[in-house]
Design an enzyme around this catalytic site. Structure first.
Site, PDB file in Angstrom:
ATOM      1  CG  HIS A  70      -0.237   0.092   2.530  1.00  0.00           C
ATOM      2  ND1 HIS A  70       0.388  -0.995   3.101  1.00  0.00           N
ATOM      3  CD2 HIS A  70      -0.052   1.130   3.394  1.00  0.00           C
ATOM      4  CE1 HIS A  70       0.917  -0.650   4.259  1.00  0.00           C
ATOM      5  NE2 HIS A  70       0.683   0.634   4.454  1.00  0.00           N
TER       6      HIS A  70
ATOM      7  CG  ASP B   2       1.713   5.449   4.492  1.00  0.00           C
ATOM      8  OD1 ASP B   2       1.307   4.301   4.748  1.00  0.00           O
ATOM      9  OD2 ASP B   2       2.807   5.889   4.893  1.00  0.00           O
TER      10      ASP B   2
ATOM     11  CG  HIS C 143       4.941   1.086   2.846  1.00  0.00           C
ATOM     12  ND1 HIS C 143       4.368   2.253   2.384  1.00  0.00           N
ATOM     13  CD2 HIS C 143       4.390   0.859   4.061  1.00  0.00           C
ATOM     14  CE1 HIS C 143       3.508   2.705   3.280  1.00  0.00           C
ATOM     15  NE2 HIS C 143       3.493   1.875   4.302  1.00  0.00           N
TER      16      HIS C 143
ATOM     17  NE  ARG D 262       1.934   7.189   9.320  1.00  0.00           N
ATOM     18  CZ  ARG D 262       0.791   6.931   8.679  1.00  0.00           C
ATOM     19  NH1 ARG D 262       0.675   5.805   8.004  1.00  0.00           N
ATOM     20  NH2 ARG D 262      -0.214   7.770   8.733  1.00  0.00           N
TER      21      ARG D 262
END
Length: 314
Positions: A119, A121, A270, A287
């Site tokens: 995917h 983000d 990723h 994150r």
């Protein structure tokens, strides 16, 4: 300051060194201290390298939330943690906690990551994040690697006939993708039902900084090709997903405590780990994301929001 782009030894302690680690994507950055503000020339060097290598890796950066956010701000406007996150640290609302111990409560699954699909983000947003900064706080002693793929290389290596087919197409991106992985009744199932995020993006977007054409589809969020039947759409998406996840375009990263990965979310997808799902491990990462632009296709037409607003930083 000298920026080295080679496998030769470091020239001097003050020099940044970018060591490519795979054929199409990824470089390790050396001689940098992310606990301190970077001088402008280093910020530019890191940004230029990010556009070239798509994902950068930093080792032994034992920093906290404040330093993490400060470094991220040198690269762009930092957003709040996530469109669906309401558990960010009060004093650090920009931080998304990635903790496998919480997944059963949030998603109704017990795993190292809530999704084991490739995917990019939050492409369900009208303006998906431009850059993601992910920092390992507790890394498992074995396994738990993350992989990235270069979506610009995936497009560049398509045969011309397939490029001609996809250049003008648009695709729907929806939070959860074609087959949401969370269980019905979980926290995320309720959040996505109450506040759906849905956007139509060009299948091929133009990168705003490099001008590269990027194959902008991913298994985690892309649900259908607009204007095709369900059968045709699934067949074409499966073909494109096979291209973007081709191992030739990928790099794999082993996490240690203090490791940081920074990636260009406009040109990569990723994959979170699944190899440790059967192990009793703890995996905690933090994150931040940087505000992105609205994707534009090669025809100059921007993406269109079906449901959901822009996700902006400050």
């Amino acid at each position: 300051m000298t920026v080295i782009d080679t496998h030769s030894p470091v020239a001097a302690d003050t020099d940044l060194e970018f060591r490519p680690v795979a054929g199409y994507i990824g470089a390790e950055v050396r001689n940098i201290d992310l606990s301190q503000p970077l001088p402008p020339e280093q910020v530019k060097a890191v940004t230029d390298a990010l556009h070239r290598y798509k994902v950068l890796f930093f080792r032994d950066q034992h920093i906290g939330h404040a330093e993490h956010i400060a470094f991220s701000r040198q690269l762009g406007r930092v957003t709040s943690s996530h469109p669906y996150d309401d558990e960010a640290p009060t004093e650090f609302p920009e931080i998304l906690t990635v903790d496998n111990r919480d997944y059963e409560r949030k998603f109704g699954i017990k795993a190292a990551s809530y999704t084991n699909e490739w995917h990019t983000d939050v492409t369900a947003l009208i303006n998906p994040p431009a850059i993601t900064v992910l920092r390992a706080h507790i890394a498992p002693k074995r396994g738990g690697d993350t992989s990235w793929t270069n979506l610009a290389a995936a497009y560049a290596n398509l045969p011309d006939s397939l490029k001609d087919l996809v250049n003008g197409l648009r695709a729907e991106h929806r939070f959860g993708g074609r087959r949401p992985v969370w269980h019905a009744g979980s926290t995320y199932a309720r959040k996505t039902q109450d506040n759906p995020l849905v956007t139509e993006h060009p299948v091929v977007r133009v990168h705003p900084a490099t001008g590269e054409r990027v194959l902008f589809v991913n298994p985690g969020f892309t649900t259908r090709i607009v204007g095709l039947s369900a059968r045709q759409s699934d067949a074409l998406l499966d073909l494109l997903f096979d291209e973007v996840t081709n191992p030739a375009y990928t790099v794999r990263f082993r996490w240690f405590d203090g490791s940081i990965a920074v990636w260009d979310n406009r040109a990569t997808a990723h994959l979170a780990p699944s190899d440790v799902n059967h192990l009793d491990i703890t995996r905690v990462l933090y994150r931040t994301t940087l505000e992105g632009d609205v994707p534009v296709g090669i025809d100059g037409n921007p993406s269109t929001a079906i449901s959901g607003d822009k996700f902006v930083g400050k």
